[in-house]
Structures are given as structure tokens and as C-alpha cells.
Design a protein around this motif. Structure first.
Motif, PDB file in Angstrom:
ATOM      1  N   ILE A  93     -14.101  -4.179 -10.632  1.00 48.44           N
ATOM      2  CA  ILE A  93     -13.185  -4.706 -11.643  1.00 48.44           C
ATOM      3  C   ILE A  93     -12.882  -6.174 -11.356  1.00 48.44           C
ATOM      4  N   GLY A  94     -12.655  -6.504 -10.086  1.00 54.99           N
ATOM      5  CA  GLY A  94     -12.389  -7.883  -9.714  1.00 54.99           C
ATOM      6  C   GLY A  94     -13.542  -8.807 -10.028  1.00 54.99           C
ATOM      7  N   ALA A  95     -14.784  -8.317  -9.886  1.00 49.97           N
ATOM      8  CA  ALA A  95     -15.964  -9.138 -10.165  1.00 49.97           C
ATOM      9  C   ALA A  95     -16.052  -9.503 -11.640  1.00 49.97           C
ATOM     10  N   ALA A  96     -15.366  -8.741 -12.499  1.00 50.79           N
ATOM     11  CA  ALA A  96     -15.333  -9.050 -13.929  1.00 50.79           C
ATOM     12  C   ALA A  96     -14.175  -9.992 -14.261  1.00 50.79           C
ATOM     13  N   GLY A  97     -13.471 -10.470 -13.232  1.00 55.77           N
ATOM     14  CA  GLY A  97     -12.354 -11.374 -13.450  1.00 55.77           C
ATOM     15  C   GLY A  97     -11.074 -10.674 -13.857  1.00 55.77           C
ATOM     16  N   LEU A  98     -10.970  -9.384 -13.549  1.00 58.84           N
ATOM     17  CA  LEU A  98      -9.815  -8.582 -13.966  1.00 58.84           C
ATOM     18  C   LEU A  98      -9.089  -8.021 -12.747  1.00 58.84           C
ATOM     19  N   VAL A  99      -7.845  -7.620 -12.946  1.00 61.22           N
ATOM     20  CA  VAL A  99      -7.049  -7.012 -11.886  1.00 61.22           C
ATOM     21  C   VAL A  99      -6.740  -5.574 -12.277  1.00 61.22           C
ATOM     22  N   PRO A 100      -7.141  -4.588 -11.482  1.00 63.65           N
ATOM     23  CA  PRO A 100      -6.858  -3.194 -11.825  1.00 63.65           C
ATOM     24  C   PRO A 100      -5.373  -2.883 -11.729  1.00 63.65           C
ATOM     25  N   LYS A 101      -4.936  -1.869 -12.488  1.00 66.33           N
ATOM     26  CA  LYS A 101      -3.556  -1.407 -12.390  1.00 66.33           C
ATOM     27  C   LYS A 101      -3.280  -0.814 -11.010  1.00 66.33           C
ATOM     28  N   ALA A 102      -4.331  -0.247 -10.410  1.00 63.04           N
ATOM     29  CA  ALA A 102      -4.211   0.332  -9.076  1.00 63.04           C
ATOM     30  C   ALA A 102      -5.614   0.523  -8.508  1.00 63.04           C
ATOM     31  N   ILE A 103      -5.671   0.673  -7.197  1.00 64.28           N
ATOM     32  CA  ILE A 103      -6.900   1.060  -6.507  1.00 64.28           C
ATOM     33  C   ILE A 103      -6.564   2.309  -5.697  1.00 64.28           C
ATOM     34  N   ILE A 104      -7.382   3.340  -5.873  1.00 63.81           N
ATOM     35  CA  ILE A 104      -7.094   4.646  -5.274  1.00 63.81           C
ATOM     36  C   ILE A 104      -8.322   5.122  -4.503  1.00 63.81           C
ATOM     37  N   VAL A 155     -13.700  -4.158  -0.074  1.00 60.79           N
ATOM     38  CA  VAL A 155     -14.127  -5.277   0.769  1.00 60.79           C
ATOM     39  C   VAL A 155     -12.949  -5.959   1.456  1.00 60.79           C
ATOM     40  N   ASP A 156     -11.900  -6.304   0.698  1.00 58.99           N
ATOM     41  CA  ASP A 156     -10.762  -7.030   1.265  1.00 58.99           C
ATOM     42  C   ASP A 156      -9.474  -6.331   0.853  1.00 58.99           C
ATOM     43  N   ARG A 157      -9.178  -5.282   1.567  1.00 55.42           N
ATOM     44  CA  ARG A 157      -8.035  -4.440   1.242  1.00 55.42           C
ATOM     45  C   ARG A 157      -6.720  -5.221   1.235  1.00 55.42           C
ATOM     46  N   MET A 158      -6.508  -6.074   2.235  1.00 59.49           N
ATOM     47  CA  MET A 158      -5.249  -6.814   2.335  1.00 59.49           C
ATOM     48  C   MET A 158      -5.063  -7.755   1.149  1.00 59.49           C
ATOM     49  N   ALA A 159      -6.149  -8.373   0.695  1.00 61.88           N
ATOM     50  CA  ALA A 159      -6.056  -9.269  -0.461  1.00 61.88           C
ATOM     51  C   ALA A 159      -5.642  -8.505  -1.709  1.00 61.88           C
ATOM     52  N   TRP A 160      -6.195  -7.300  -1.889  1.00 60.87           N
ATOM     53  CA  TRP A 160      -5.830  -6.501  -3.053  1.00 60.87           C
ATOM     54  C   TRP A 160      -4.388  -6.038  -2.985  1.00 60.87           C
ATOM     55  N   GLU A 213       0.831  -1.194   0.000  1.00 59.60           N
ATOM     56  CA  GLU A 213       0.000   0.000   0.000  1.00 59.60           C
ATOM     57  C   GLU A 213       0.869   1.249   0.000  1.00 59.60           C
ATOM     58  N   THR A 214       0.440   2.240  -0.735  1.00 59.01           N
ATOM     59  CA  THR A 214       1.061   3.553  -0.706  1.00 59.01           C
ATOM     60  C   THR A 214       0.102   4.501  -0.004  1.00 59.01           C
ATOM     61  N   SER A 215       0.544   5.116   1.076  1.00 57.49           N
ATOM     62  CA  SER A 215      -0.306   6.041   1.825  1.00 57.49           C
ATOM     63  C   SER A 215       0.127   7.464   1.531  1.00 57.49           C
ATOM     64  N   VAL A 216      -0.829   8.290   1.103  1.00 58.06           N
ATOM     65  CA  VAL A 216      -0.537   9.662   0.698  1.00 58.06           C
ATOM     66  C   VAL A 216      -1.508  10.590   1.411  1.00 58.06           C
ATOM     67  N   ALA A 217      -0.981  11.650   1.992  1.00 58.66           N
ATOM     68  CA  ALA A 217      -1.850  12.587   2.708  1.00 58.66           C
ATOM     69  C   ALA A 217      -2.519  13.551   1.743  1.00 58.66           C
TER      70      ALA A 217
END
Length: 234
Positions: free
Chosen positions: A53-64, A71-76, A3-7
Motif C-alpha cells: 500500500i505504501g508503494a502506491a503512495g497511500l497510508v493504510p488504515k491499519a497493518i495487521i 520492512v520498517d515496522r517502527m516507521a509505520w 503498536e497494539t499487541s494481541v495474543a
């Protein structure tokens, strides 16, 4: 991935050479997501849009986003880049916009389900339209945020809607059943819903660079992407 955390954002975190699709938690056609992925469009989830995006069977380049809907942040975090933006001044759509850069940006799942989310998306489009090429896509329509003139093709009697985000005067038009010559459109006043093409080339010339929406049926998505890339703004 971690994870990248940005203020707060000082500039784009992610830059794409291809078209980008930012996906939210509203109504999204999963078949369209697959088509976009197959055509090389980069997919980025705006918070819970990552799950879409995951429900379509795909992996996003990023989640922002502020990540309160994922739902499952650690899994992503094990599968892609997760960018945590905890500030609460902007929406997740705005966070994804100020954190990315792309030649053309599609926004899916930003309309439908909740009216306040739809209105917030329109506000974000008005804010960012002068800076980047933006298209809102839903189950029926595609809306291109236009700054300045545009030229495209339309079939005879094809629906062509022009919606003002702010008061805007149009100098002239060509190829529309109801000409726009000298008209001022504004929210709460005259608007351009359900105009029609007469067949062939359509040209719309506003008097200034106030953003406005060109709305066509969703089947015209790739045509509008091409038209936006050939236009002179942003």
C-alpha cells in the motif's frame, strides 16, 4: 500511532462502515489501490501488504499480522495503527479477517507469486464466506465467494466461471449458455470454468448454503460489489 499487541482475537478490533480492502504481499495493481482509495474503500495491510500500500503512495488504515514481513515496522507505527498478532496458527490474511468487520471485503495480493499462499487464501475464503461478503481480486479476475443464490447481469458471450470450493448441487440457472440445472460441481470432478452469459440477467440458485466462487473479469469488480450487497447471505 502505537503498536497494539494481541495474543488472540476475541472479536473484531476494527469495524468499517465502508468496503474494506485487505492487501497482501502477492501481485497487486497499484493503480487499482489508488482507485479504491479514491472511492472511499478502507485499505488495511496484511503484514507486508502494508508496504505494498505504501508503494502506491497511500497510508493504510491499519497493518495487521505477525509482522515478520514488514520492512520498517517502527516507521509505520508513526503513521498508522499497527496490530501485532504473534500467533502462528493462522495466516496474515486470516488474522486481518478475524480482526476486522466491514459490509464488503476485497482481498488483493492474496494470489499469485506463491501457490501455497493462493491455496491458503482459498481456504480462508471458504472459512469466512458464510460470515462476510468476500471478493478475491487479481490482475485479471475478481472472484466473489457466494453463499446461496445470486442475480447479476452479463453480456452475451461474457465469461462466467463457477468454481466449487466443496461439492455443491445447483437447482437451476437462468441466463447462462450452459445451464446449471441439477448439476453437482465438486473439486476433482465437474467444475464450471468458462461458462458464458447469453446476454442480460443471470440467476444462479444452489440447493444449499455451501460457499462457491463466481469468477468474472476484473472490470466487473464494482458490479460484483453491488451484487454481493444486494444478496441475502451473511
Amino acid at each position: 500511532m502505537q503498536e497494539t499487541s494481541v495474543a488472540a482475537a476475541d472479536g473484531p478490533i476494527l469495524a468499517f462502515d465502508t468496503p474494506l480492502a485487505i492487501v497482501g504481499g502477492g501481485a497487486v495493481d497499484q493503480a487499482l489501490l489508488v482507485e479504491l482509495d479514491q472511492r472511499g474503500v478502507a485499505l488495511v495491510g496484511a503484514d507486508g501488504g502494508g508496504d505494498t500500500i505504501g508503494a502506491a503512495g497511500l497510508v493504510p488504515k491499519a497493518i495487521i499480522g505477525d509482522l515478520d514481513s514488514l520492512v520498517d515496522r517502527m516507521a509505520w507505527e508513526r503513521r498508522t495503527q499497527v496490530i501485532h498478532l504473534p500467533e502462528q496458527i493462522t495466516t496474515d490474511f486470516q488474522k486481518a479477517l478475524y480482526s476486522t468487520k466491514a459490509p464488503v471485503t476485497l482481498a488483493l495480493g492474496m494470489t499469485g507469486k506463491r501457490l501455497d499462499h493462493t491455496l491458503a487464501a482459498l481456504s480462508a475464503v471458504l472459512q469466512y464466506a458464510p460470515k462476510r461478503r468476500l471478493l478475491l481480486v487479481d490482475e485479471v479476475d475478481v472472484a466473489l465467494a457466494v453463499v446461496g443464490p445470486i442475480v447479476f447481469g452479463a453480456d452475451q458471450r461474457e465469461r462466467v466461471s463457477i468454481h466449487p470450493l466443496q461439492p455443491i448441487r445447483f437447482e437451476r440457472s437462468h441466463g447462462l449458455f450452459y445451464p446449471m440445472d441439477g448439476l453437482t460441481l465438486e473439486p476433482g470432478g465437474l467444475i464450471g470454468t468458462s461458462n458464458e452469459g447469453v446476454g442480460g440477467r443471470v440467476e444462479i440458485l444452489p440447493s444449499d448454503r455451501t460457499p462457491w466462487l463466481l469468477i468474472l473479469r476484473r472490470e466487473r469488480l464494482w458490479d460484483l460489489i453491488e451484487a454481493s450487497q444486494s444478496a441475502a447471505w451473511a
